[in-house]
Design an enzyme around this catalytic site. Structure first.
Site, short mmCIF file in Angstrom:
data_model
loop_
_atom_site.label_atom_id
_atom_site.label_comp_id
_atom_site.label_asym_id
_atom_site.label_seq_id
_atom_site.Cartn_x
_atom_site.Cartn_y
_atom_site.Cartn_z
CB ILE A 164 40.24 41.84 40.52
CG1 ILE A 164 41.91 41.82 40.55
CG2 ILE A 164 39.63 41.04 40.01
CD1 ILE A 164 42.19 40.41 41.24
CD GLU A 182 39.74 44.26 45.96
OE1 GLU A 182 38.56 44.70 46.20
OE2 GLU A 182 40.38 43.88 46.86
#
Length: 356
Positions: free
Chosen positions: A215, A257
């Site tokens: 991300i 992430e």
């Protein structure tokens, strides 16, 4: 995001490294302790690593169990797996004992048959009393053996059923232990197992691609809106990835992430198309608080892709996909990059609990 060093080196013995470190620290090498240090080794939870380091070199089992319950309450069963394993072992011992009893009963029955045969074939077998005795002996022995056999069959069936129930319980423990609690995707342990399996089968290796996605600017999201919002975004991203990839693809949250997709029976072009489809859908997905109206988006992904045929082993494959991911980050983010020879990335893990 998890970094990895590049190069064509042999796969390190991660289990050996963790076990050795635990031994040096006087930690009992039982499954639930190994689980804690394995997760700390991956570096996906910095606070877990700090808490373990704070215990020093001689942590007690009670202290370790307290940390396990704090961070992995969904999978940290201090006694569950051990209890199920002990029960399964006991049931198996009972089953073996029953089979030994059955063998002993058959051996006794064989002796009776031999004795009856000797009596009936001896020169004195003409005696009606001897013949009648032999037939009676055979009849009683046969009836007893059949009755005992029926009872043992019923017992064996029952024991087998009980063992199957326990096996299912162990399977459930394994499923939970291989699942990321936040996204309900596979975790790093499950990912490592699935990636290794690719190189155990030449067909899989020839037609499998690895997608490593991260991300973009996730730290900024956490710093701006807080970790609870970050967790919700992670869960949503996981759902988007899972919904836009083939059902038979393996999807995992590999740490922080970072997500990974192992896509089998696919060409290079299909893997790139899958990565771009995931990115496009995610970039158009709204991330907005319906109550406050706060907009957390847009949320985007950078993706690195590498085909298994371009790597020597699971570690090499992950390293190269990770290098491609860094290239995607460095070239502007929210894009897909295919690994090519010549790409390099200088990075390395800095394991807190293994620092000298």
């Amino acid at each position: 995001m998890q970094g990895a060093t590049s190069g064509r080196t042999s796969t390190p013995d991660i289990a050996g490294q963790i076990t050795h470190a635990m031994r040096l620290m006087g930690i009992a090498p039982i499954p639930r302790n190994y689980e804690l240090y394995y997760e700390a080794y991956l570096g996906s939870n910095a606070q877990l690593s700090k808490d373990l380091a704070a215990l020093g070199s001689r942590a007690t089992q009670e202290e370790l169990d307290a940390i396990g319950a704090r961070y992995f309450s969904h999978i940290h069963h201090p006694h569950g797996i051990e209890r199920a394993h002990s029960t399964l072992t006991a049931k198996l011992a009972e089953l073996v004992s029953l089979l030994k009893e059955e063998q002993s009963a058959l051996e006794s029955y064989n002796r009776v048959l031999d004795e009856a045969y000797v009596n009936m074939t001896s020169k004195s077998a003409a005696s009606a009393d001897i013949l009648r005795h032999a037939i009676g002996l055979l009849s009683d022995a046969t009836a007893d053996t059949m009755n005992q056999g029926k009872e043992r069959v019923q017992t064996v069936v029952q024991k087998s059923f009980e063992m199957e129930v326990i096996r299912q319980e162990l399977d459930e423990y394994k499923r939970i232990a291989n699942t990321d609690s936040l996204t309900r995707l596979g975790n790093r342990r499950a990912f490592d197992e699935s990636l290794a399996a690719v190189y155990n089968n030449e067909h899989l290796r020839r037609f499998t691609g690895l997608l490593v996605a991260d991300i973009d600017h996730f730290k900024k999201i956490n710093d701006t809106f807080g970790h609870p919002v970050g967790d919700k975004i992670l869960a949503t991203v996981g759902n988007v990835i899972r919904a836009n990839i083939r059902r038979d693809a393996f999807v995992a949250r590999t740490g922080g992430e970072e997500f990974a997709v192992i896509l089998g029976d696919s060409s290079q072009e299909e893997c790139l198309q899958a990565a771009d489809r995931i990115r496009t859908v995610l970039a158009s997905t709204p991330f907005k608080n319906s109550r406050t109206g706060v907009n957390y988006g847009p949320i985007t992904l950078s993706v690195g892709v590498c085909m298994a045929t371009a790597a020597d082993d699971p570690l090499d494959l992950y390293n190269k996909a990770d290098i491609a991911l860094y290239a995607a980050k460095n070239s502007g983010r929210n894009r897909t990059v295919l690994f090519e020879e010549g790409m390099r990335k200088d990075s390395g893990r800095n394991w807190l609990i293994y620092r000298r």
